[in-house]
Motif scaffolding. Sequence first.
Motif, PDB file in Angstrom:
ATOM      1  N   ARG A  33     -28.357   6.459  15.625  1.00 24.19           N
ATOM      2  CA  ARG A  33     -26.915   6.535  15.393  1.00 24.19           C
ATOM      3  C   ARG A  33     -26.560   7.124  14.032  1.00 24.19           C
ATOM      4  N   SER A  34     -27.287   6.723  12.991  1.00 27.67           N
ATOM      5  CA  SER A  34     -26.970   7.208  11.650  1.00 27.67           C
ATOM      6  C   SER A  34     -27.193   8.708  11.539  1.00 27.67           C
ATOM      7  N   VAL A  35     -28.277   9.191  12.128  1.00 26.62           N
ATOM      8  CA  VAL A  35     -28.556  10.628  12.071  1.00 26.62           C
ATOM      9  C   VAL A  35     -27.496  11.402  12.840  1.00 26.62           C
ATOM     10  N   ALA A  36     -27.147  10.913  14.031  1.00 25.40           N
ATOM     11  CA  ALA A  36     -26.124  11.592  14.826  1.00 25.40           C
ATOM     12  C   ALA A  36     -24.799  11.658  14.077  1.00 25.40           C
ATOM     13  N   ALA A  37     -24.426  10.560  13.427  1.00 23.89           N
ATOM     14  CA  ALA A  37     -23.173  10.540  12.671  1.00 23.89           C
ATOM     15  C   ALA A  37     -23.234  11.516  11.502  1.00 23.89           C
ATOM     16  N   VAL A  89     -19.822   5.739   7.344  1.00 23.98           N
ATOM     17  CA  VAL A  89     -19.893   4.483   8.081  1.00 23.98           C
ATOM     18  C   VAL A  89     -19.906   4.805   9.562  1.00 23.98           C
ATOM     19  N   VAL A  90     -20.813   4.178  10.301  1.00 27.60           N
ATOM     20  CA  VAL A  90     -20.855   4.316  11.745  1.00 27.60           C
ATOM     21  C   VAL A  90     -21.013   2.923  12.349  1.00 27.60           C
ATOM     22  N   ASP A  91     -20.150   2.601  13.281  1.00 24.86           N
ATOM     23  CA  ASP A  91     -20.148   1.280  13.922  1.00 24.86           C
ATOM     24  C   ASP A  91     -20.085   0.155  12.892  1.00 24.86           C
ATOM     25  N   GLY A  92     -19.327   0.385  11.831  1.00 28.42           N
ATOM     26  CA  GLY A  92     -19.138  -0.636  10.813  1.00 28.42           C
ATOM     27  C   GLY A  92     -20.260  -0.762   9.810  1.00 28.42           C
ATOM     28  N   ALA A  93     -21.303   0.028   9.944  1.00 24.83           N
ATOM     29  CA  ALA A  93     -22.444  -0.045   9.026  1.00 24.83           C
ATOM     30  C   ALA A  93     -22.554   1.259   8.239  1.00 24.83           C
ATOM     31  N   PRO A  94     -22.841   1.162   6.941  1.00 22.62           N
ATOM     32  CA  PRO A  94     -22.965   2.388   6.138  1.00 22.62           C
ATOM     33  C   PRO A  94     -24.230   3.152   6.495  1.00 22.62           C
ATOM     34  N   TYR A  95     -24.182   4.465   6.344  1.00 23.56           N
ATOM     35  CA  TYR A  95     -25.378   5.286   6.517  1.00 23.56           C
ATOM     36  C   TYR A  95     -25.445   6.296   5.382  1.00 23.56           C
TER      37      TYR A  95
END
Length: 264
Positions: A33-37, A89-95
């Motif tokens: 998810r983090s990479v995609a974001a 931030v993705v799904d409420g979590a920082p990346y």
Amino acid sequence: MTASSPRTNVQLAREGIILAGAGAAIGLQVAHRSVAAGVQQHSNFTADPLGRLRRTLQYIFAVVLPEAQPARGTVIDWVARAHVPVEGVVDGAPYSAADPQTQRWVTATLYWTAEQIRWRIWGERLAADDAEQIYRSYAVLGTALGMPEASWPEDRASFQRYWDQQMSTLQVTAVGRQIMTDLFAAHSVPTWLRAAMPLARFLTAGLLPADIRCQLGWDWDGAKSIREDRLWRILRYAYPRLPTGIRYAPARIVVAGLPAVSRD
């Protein structure tokens, strides 16, 4: 006589056939998810896929190949500066692109796909020392950008456990699916390259783990498996018999375009 299987990371990196795994590596990366974001929000990846591929290869070759060492510091600096703004931030979590876990995953996908290609082309089981040497040397693709050495699993057995754990948690989001759709639509690439995209997509689908392929919504059946096996049989026969000048041409071209002097 065919070429023996590459026994070092340097030898493997020079082989042009490794590029056949580029799509699978990207698919695995954007299943995170983090990479995609990060790709969606901070990259022109789908608008300029050839430019992105060239920059990725410049980094890999500058870090790995001895003949590219004069450019190593300059290229690492390019990539590090490009990664600075990649956070959010993705799904409420920082990346962040600087996150060691994200760097580890991207590095892991490069190693895993290269090994998939090596096995399909040479089909040779390496001696344990050679296999471990190739594995350990892949860590530099992450550590050169700041990933702690301790973040890379210490051996192939540890890597397999890490890989299995990651695979059990990956989830391809709508963002990841769109990135892959745009990648193979190839609207901004030359016509000759766009014509090759169906084959590239087919190779990518066959290399990807079944669960990721399914999450992407890509159909796969027994007939496609048979076609894929036949294709790799042809490549396994033909590719190692090519002159090294042809097999190493992509690496030679990319290295020739690197800056001549590192500015460390």
